[in-house]
Design an enzyme around this catalytic site. Structure first.
Site, short mmCIF file in Angstrom:
data_model
loop_
_atom_site.label_atom_id
_atom_site.label_comp_id
_atom_site.label_asym_id
_atom_site.label_seq_id
_atom_site.Cartn_x
_atom_site.Cartn_y
_atom_site.Cartn_z
N GLN A 159 -5.39 8.18 -8.12
CA GLN A 159 -5.94 6.92 -8.62
C GLN A 159 -6.88 7.14 -9.82
OE1 GLN A 159 -5.04 4.10 -6.38
NE2 GLN A 159 -5.44 2.88 -8.20
N LYS A 199 -4.56 7.39 -12.84
CA LYS A 199 -3.86 6.12 -13.03
C LYS A 199 -4.80 5.09 -13.64
CE LYS A 199 -1.71 4.83 -9.46
NZ LYS A 199 -1.10 4.25 -8.27
N LYS A 233 -9.86 5.31 -2.78
CA LYS A 233 -8.77 4.88 -1.89
C LYS A 233 -9.31 4.85 -0.47
CE LYS A 233 -4.34 3.83 -1.81
NZ LYS A 233 -3.53 3.14 -2.81
N GLY A 255 -5.18 -4.05 -1.90
CA GLY A 255 -4.11 -3.85 -0.92
C GLY A 255 -3.35 -2.55 -1.17
N ASP A 256 -2.52 -2.19 -0.22
CA ASP A 256 -1.59 -1.05 -0.34
C ASP A 256 -0.61 -1.24 0.81
OD1 ASP A 256 -1.07 1.60 -1.80
OD2 ASP A 256 -1.10 2.29 0.26
N THR A 308 2.64 -4.92 -9.69
CA THR A 308 3.08 -3.51 -9.65
C THR A 308 4.57 -3.42 -9.95
OG1 THR A 308 1.36 -3.11 -8.02
CG2 THR A 308 2.99 -1.38 -8.32
N ASN A 337 5.93 -5.09 -1.10
CA ASN A 337 5.39 -5.77 -2.27
C ASN A 337 5.93 -5.17 -3.58
OD1 ASN A 337 2.72 -5.60 -4.29
ND2 ASN A 337 3.26 -7.61 -3.55
#
Ligand code: NDP
Length: 443
Positions: A110, A113, A125, A164-165, A208, A239
């Site tokens: 992350q 990114k 995270k 979210g994830d 995403t 998602n």
């Protein structure tokens, strides 16, 4: 021994039983060799030792009561990995496979990114080994409230903004936000992926998947191709996968597969996304139901091995789902491009195999950055207390993804690795964070 090998060895010794974290560190560090050699200051300032050690790691007990009155205990995590360029930002994963090593690999990825998005967000995270599957809404709420009862004291709109994830969608974000507000007595944009009536951003849900297609489209254009008329295999049915499939179809491609954790569907005529949305988003059911909507489609139990011929493959489910066998199947079927929607879905060996065969390969930290980028746009809207239209957000998202593509392509070229987007993404993401860490002193 080189500086990179030395640090890698220390990371392996210091983090036993965390194979995913070691895998992610290895992938990044090895590709940084050229930039490390060209800038001795990074070694002098111990940047690699610092960047592989989270600033803070939180692990906590999450007790809650199930519908039978029984007390359940899960483990909660939040890794605040690096805040050089902004408040920690990264999702919360709710899945039984979650452990410290998985959250650390995700938090580490992350950092780079978030840097690639060009927006001021650091890397973090979190999550839990709680499994929302098969739980009632009340049970999910009880878990989320208990989870937030510890987490709330460590986060905030200028400190750490989770999202979210896997397993954490709009329902979970709503329960988490409600509990935060109640405990803090403060209405702030502490989470992203919120509902539209309480600070959420239009196009966040789609971001995403749409972003993945914007970067894939730019990649194709840069190689004098287009997505029009191409066959696309997507894995996952969550998602990321659903909205990747939606945008691929809008750009003229035909998506023929989707997968979930029990099986996969193949629809030669192109996946019917309204059916998939009803199965996965409304009923929270299994993909096996797809045949009730499209009797001519195939449903197969078990893991998808990328056996269906396609021009573009988009792994959008989970880590290490595309291994050497899958990569070889794609190569045999003459795939042109593989772009990662999930985080680290391709094993290191499979990545090397694909690149060696001349397949265009864009890693997740660049290709799926549209989600966190739009989360940062949600944070901006919350700070300004206004909302942009769907088109405004979508347009900014497309601009960000096109920019990321050119940044990683140029970084690869600058260091003599033209066309290697793995190296390009790692270098472009790293340099900004490393230089900022140096500017901020030894902290
Ligand atoms: P979801 O929970 O919405 O969907 C995940 C999908 O992958 C589901 O179809 C699920 O199957 C399947 N899946 C999950 N774990 C496994 C497994 N161990 N084996 C096989 N299939 C599995 O998650 P998202 O779509 O949000 O996330 C997918 C990936 O994208 C993750 O790697 C995530 O970290 C990454 N990502 C997500 C972002 C986002 O904005 N959501 C942003 C950037 C990256 P089933 O339906 O059976 O549960």
């Amino acid at each position: 021994m080189s500086y990179v090998s030395d640090v890698l060895e220390k990371v392996i010794v210091k983090n036993p039983a965390q194979p995913e974290f070691v895998q992610a560190v290895k992938e990044v560090l090895e590709s940084l060799e050229p930039v490390i050699e060209a800038n001795p200051q990074y070694q002098k300032e111990a940047i690699l030792e610092r960047i592989t050690e989270p600033e803070r790691q939180l692990m906590f007990r999450v007790p809650w009561v199930d519908d039978n009155g029984k007390v359940q205990v899960n483990r909660g995590f939040r890794i605040q990995f690096n805040s050089a360029i902004g408040p920690y930002k990264g999702g919360l994963r709710l899945h039984p496979s979650v452990n410290l090593g998985i959250i650390k690999f995700l938090g580490f990825e992350q950092i780079f990114k978030n840097s690639l998005t060009g927006l001021p967000i650091g890397g973090g995270k979190g999550g839990s080994d709680f499994d929302p599957k098969g739980k009632s809404d009340r049970e999910v709420m009880a878990f989320c409230q208990s989870f937030m009862t510890e987490l709330f004291r460590h986060i905030g709109q200028d400190t750490d903004v989770p999202a979210g994830d896997i397993g954490t969608g709009a329902r979970e974000i709503g329960y988490l936000f409600g509990q935060y507000k109640r405990l803090k007595n403060q209405y702030e944009g502490v989470l992203t992926g919120k509902g539209l009536t309480y600070g959420g951003s239009l196009a966040r849900k789609e971001a995403t998947g749409y972003g993945l297609l914007y970067i894939t489209n730019e990649l194709m254009k840069d190689h004098d191709m287009s997505l029009e008329g191409k066959t696309v295999c997507v894995s996952g049915a969550g998602n990321v996968a659903i909205y990747a499939a939606e945008k691929a179809a809008q750009l003229g491609a035909k998506v023929v597969t989707l997968t979930d954790s029990t099986g996969w569907i193949y629809d030669a005529e192109g996946i019917d996304l309204d059916a998939v949305k009803e199965i996965k988003e409304v009923k929270r059911a299994r993909l096996s139901e797809y045949k009730n909507y499209r009797p001519n489609a195939e449903y197969n139990e078990g893991k998808f091995l990328w056996t269906i011929p396609c021009d573009v493959a988009l792994p959008c489910a989970t880590q290490n789902e595309l291994d050497v066998e899958g990569a070889q199947n794609l190569i045999n079927n003459k795939v042109t491009a593989v772009c990662e929607g999930a985080n680290m879905p391709t094993t290191l060996e499979a990545t090397k195999l694909l690149q060696g065969a001349g397949v265009l390969f864009v890693p997740g930290k660049a290709a799926n950055a549209g989600g966190v980028a739009t989360s940062a746009l949600e944070m901006s809207q919350n700070s300004m207390r206004l909302s942009w239209t769907f088109e405004e957000v979508d347009q900014k998202l497309e601009g960000i993804m096109v920019n990321i593509y050119h940044n990683i392509a140029n970084a690869a070229k600058k260091y003599g690795f033209e066309g290697n987007y793995v190296v390009g993404a790692n270098i472009a993401g790293f340099v900004k964070v490393a230089d900022t860490m140096i500017a901020q002193g030894v902290v």
